[in-house]
Design a protein around this motif. Structure first.
Motif, mmCIF file in Angstrom:
data_model
loop_
_atom_site.group_PDB
_atom_site.id
_atom_site.type_symbol
_atom_site.label_atom_id
_atom_site.label_comp_id
_atom_site.label_asym_id
_atom_site.label_seq_id
_atom_site.Cartn_x
_atom_site.Cartn_y
_atom_site.Cartn_z
ATOM 1 N N VAL A 72 0.860 -1.174 0.000
ATOM 2 C CA VAL A 72 0.000 0.000 0.000
ATOM 3 C C VAL A 72 0.905 1.235 0.000
ATOM 4 O O VAL A 72 1.941 1.271 0.661
ATOM 5 N N SER A 73 0.503 2.244 -0.778
ATOM 6 C CA SER A 73 1.307 3.459 -0.888
ATOM 7 C C SER A 73 0.390 4.668 -0.860
ATOM 8 O O SER A 73 -0.591 4.742 -1.609
ATOM 9 N N GLU A 74 0.690 5.599 0.047
ATOM 10 C CA GLU A 74 -0.091 6.831 0.099
ATOM 11 C C GLU A 74 0.304 7.757 -1.047
ATOM 12 O O GLU A 74 -0.511 8.553 -1.517
ATOM 13 N N ALA A 75 1.579 7.635 -1.472
ATOM 14 C CA ALA A 75 2.008 8.460 -2.607
ATOM 15 C C ALA A 75 1.408 7.897 -3.894
ATOM 16 O O ALA A 75 1.194 6.688 -4.019
ATOM 17 N N GLU A 76 1.135 8.769 -4.834
ATOM 18 C CA GLU A 76 0.527 8.343 -6.087
ATOM 19 C C GLU A 76 1.512 7.447 -6.852
ATOM 20 O O GLU A 76 2.693 7.746 -6.960
ATOM 21 N N VAL A 77 0.996 6.320 -7.341
ATOM 22 C CA VAL A 77 1.827 5.337 -8.017
ATOM 23 C C VAL A 77 1.511 5.350 -9.502
ATOM 24 O O VAL A 77 0.358 5.180 -9.904
ATOM 25 N N ASP A 78 2.571 5.571 -10.295
ATOM 26 C CA ASP A 78 2.432 5.535 -11.745
ATOM 27 C C ASP A 78 3.018 4.211 -12.219
ATOM 28 O O ASP A 78 4.220 3.966 -12.107
ATOM 29 N N ALA A 79 2.154 3.319 -12.728
ATOM 30 C CA ALA A 79 2.600 1.986 -13.123
ATOM 31 C C ALA A 79 3.612 2.042 -14.266
ATOM 32 O O ALA A 79 4.382 1.099 -14.463
ATOM 33 N N GLU A 80 3.593 3.122 -15.061
ATOM 34 C CA GLU A 80 4.499 3.208 -16.203
ATOM 35 C C GLU A 80 5.866 3.757 -15.826
ATOM 36 O O GLU A 80 6.817 3.640 -16.593
ATOM 37 N N ALA A 81 5.975 4.384 -14.636
ATOM 38 C CA ALA A 81 7.230 5.036 -14.246
ATOM 39 C C ALA A 81 8.203 4.007 -13.679
ATOM 40 O O ALA A 81 7.813 2.920 -13.261
ATOM 41 N N GLU A 82 9.504 4.381 -13.666
ATOM 42 C CA GLU A 82 10.524 3.536 -13.068
ATOM 43 C C GLU A 82 10.676 3.925 -11.603
ATOM 44 O O GLU A 82 10.858 5.095 -11.283
ATOM 45 N N TRP A 83 10.623 2.923 -10.737
ATOM 46 C CA TRP A 83 10.676 3.167 -9.294
ATOM 47 C C TRP A 83 11.995 2.665 -8.734
ATOM 48 O O TRP A 83 12.428 1.558 -9.028
ATOM 49 N N THR A 84 12.635 3.496 -7.898
ATOM 50 C CA THR A 84 13.904 3.128 -7.279
ATOM 51 C C THR A 84 13.637 2.348 -5.996
ATOM 52 O O THR A 84 12.515 2.338 -5.470
ATOM 53 N N GLU A 85 14.701 1.723 -5.478
ATOM 54 C CA GLU A 85 14.565 0.972 -4.230
ATOM 55 C C GLU A 85 14.213 1.901 -3.069
ATOM 56 O O GLU A 85 13.482 1.517 -2.161
ATOM 57 N N GLU A 86 14.742 3.137 -3.082
ATOM 58 C CA GLU A 86 14.420 4.085 -2.009
ATOM 59 C C GLU A 86 12.938 4.433 -2.033
ATOM 60 O O GLU A 86 12.298 4.554 -0.980
ATOM 61 N N GLN A 87 12.359 4.603 -3.233
ATOM 62 C CA GLN A 87 10.931 4.925 -3.314
ATOM 63 C C GLN A 87 10.088 3.724 -2.895
ATOM 64 O O GLN A 87 9.086 3.877 -2.203
ATOM 65 N N ARG A 88 10.502 2.511 -3.300
ATOM 66 C CA ARG A 88 9.734 1.334 -2.921
ATOM 67 C C ARG A 88 9.816 1.063 -1.425
ATOM 68 O O ARG A 88 8.944 0.420 -0.853
ATOM 69 N N ALA A 89 10.875 1.560 -0.763
ATOM 70 C CA ALA A 89 11.011 1.343 0.669
ATOM 71 C C ALA A 89 9.902 2.025 1.453
ATOM 72 O O ALA A 89 9.631 1.657 2.600
ATOM 73 N N GLU A 90 9.235 3.023 0.834
ATOM 74 C CA GLU A 90 8.146 3.725 1.517
ATOM 75 C C GLU A 90 6.824 2.969 1.395
ATOM 76 O O GLU A 90 5.837 3.331 2.023
ATOM 77 N N TRP A 91 6.779 1.917 0.554
ATOM 78 C CA TRP A 91 5.556 1.116 0.461
ATOM 79 C C TRP A 91 5.483 0.186 1.667
ATOM 80 O O TRP A 91 6.491 -0.323 2.141
ATOM 81 N N ASP A 92 4.293 -0.085 2.146
ATOM 82 C CA ASP A 92 4.084 -0.963 3.295
ATOM 83 C C ASP A 92 3.534 -2.305 2.827
ATOM 84 O O ASP A 92 2.559 -2.368 2.078
ATOM 85 N N ASP A 93 4.170 -3.399 3.266
ATOM 86 C CA ASP A 93 3.707 -4.747 2.961
ATOM 87 C C ASP A 93 2.557 -5.062 3.910
ATOM 88 O O ASP A 93 2.752 -5.204 5.121
#
Length: 387
Positions: free
Chosen positions: A48-69
């Motif tokens: 789950v991510s409160e930040a808006e997620v663009d499926a087409e964009a490239e996501w870094t490991e630092e940005q993915r670290a803010e997602w909650d499992d």
């Protein structure tokens, strides 16, 4: 948990382009780009991510670290028309809430690719943990066996035709089962009480038997100890008497042997002792000379020692070093000394351990002297070197 979809090799369209099918037979022959298998999604971790997620964009490991499992995909609900109606998510393990199942529409899921590989992706829900915590729980009991929610079941008419008036209600069945269990528990309690009394009586009888056996063993041990003590005392006295007798006999025999030793035997022993002293090694001398110092074998070379005179116990020239014997690691192990003779004629070459020699070197120079504690005669008595 009952599955709503058989996760086989049948590909399920997730709002992506439809799978290719033949025009005449209506069979799907292969998947197209963007298609997923339902079996790939079952058990997939959900973020789950409160930040808006663009499926087409490239996501870094630092940005993915803010997602909650927050959980995983449990199952997929498909309508009669073949369209995916919802995805069941097992949510739990955060904010103190227990696990529960919620259903979300497919358009709430974001499939975010990590690499160029088609099956390497993350599934993300746009929102917050609080949103999922407050989401209504999916009611699994309202699902009919064929996987569709049953909303057409009649009420009074069907109940009247399917339920027998004399049939036992679930409440009655439970009451009857509880009564049966109580009776069984009472009977089991009585049997356990009787078994307990029997065990207690058996324990008391066994205790008496153990006590009697213990007394018998104790008495037998005391008797055996007394008998063994008497036997040991008798054996000790016998040994003591025997030892005294043997000691007396040995003393007499030694006195007789001493008396029988002749003067010739004593002289022979003295000669053998002298021979042993000659054959053995000599102690390292400790000669002190002004301007010279004792050096170790590691500070010497063959060039420095070969041809050097050797001085004996009375400071006489007893020979000269002809060669050196080295160990496998290159250390000086022994010296070969030529003793006696004149102008190389009649010389007697012997081997002397280097520890029997003292080497003095002139301070500030290369002049060396070699000393040994033996005399010339003693050196000549040593066996010739056979190397």
């Amino acid at each position: 948990m009952r599955k709503l979809l058989m996760t086989t090799a049948v590909a399920v369209a997730m709002g992506a382009p439809a799978m290719a099918a033949t025009e005449t037979e209506g069979f799907v022959t292969q998947t197209e780009a963007g298609d997923f298998y339902g079996s790939e999604l079952i058990g997939k971790r959900l973020y789950v991510s409160e930040a808006e997620v663009d499926a087409e964009a490239e996501w870094t490991e630092e940005q993915r670290a803010e997602w909650d499992d927050v959980g995983e995909i449990n199952d997929i609900i498909i309508g009669d028309d073949g369209e995916v109606k919802a995805v069941l998510l097992d949510i739990g393990g955060f904010l103190g809430m227990g696990e529960k199942t919620v259903a979300v529409n497919m358009d709430q899921l974001k499939f975010v690719s990590e690499t160029a590989e088609a099956d390497d992706y993350f599934i993300v829900v746009q929102g917050s943990e609080a949103m999922l915590e407050n989401a209504p729980e999916f009611d699994m009991a309202a699902v009919s066996p064929n996987g569709a929610v049953d909303e057409t079941m009649p009420n009074d008419d069907v109940a009247a035709t399917e339920m027998d008036e004399d049939a036992m209600t679930p409440g009655d069945e439970m009451a009857e089962a509880e009564a049966t269990m109580e009776n069984a528990a009472d009977e089991a309690g009585e049997e356990m009480a009787e078994a307990g009394d029997e065990i207690e009586n058996a324990a008391e009888n066994a205790g008496e038997e153990v006590a009697e056996a213990g007394n018998a063993v104790e008495n037998a041990a005391e008797n055996a100890a007394d008998e063994a003590g008497e036997e040991l005392a008798e054996a000790g006295n016998a040994i003591e008497n025997t030892a005294d007798n043997v000691e007396a006999e040995v003393s007499e025999e030694m006195a007789e042997a001493d008396a029988e030793m002749t003067d010739e035997e004593m002289m022979a022993e003295e000669e053998m002792a002298a021979t042993d002293d000659t054959a053995g090694g000599w102690a390292t001398p400790e000669v002190a000379r002004d301007g010279y110092e004792t050096v170790q074998s590691i500070d010497l070379t063959a060039e420095m020692l070969e041809g050097t005179y050797v001085y004996g116990a009375d400071e006489e020239n007893v020979g000269e070093i002809a060669d050196l014997v080295l160990s496998e690691d290159g250390q000086i192990q022994a010296a070969l000394i030529d003793v006696g003779g004149f102008l190389g004629i009649g010389e007697h070459r012997i081997e002397v351990d280097f520890e029997e020699l003292q080497v003095l070197r002139e301070q500030g120079g290369n002049s060396v002297e070699v000393h040994i504690s033996a005399t010339k005669d003693q050196l000549e008595e040593r066996p010739a070197y056979d190397g």
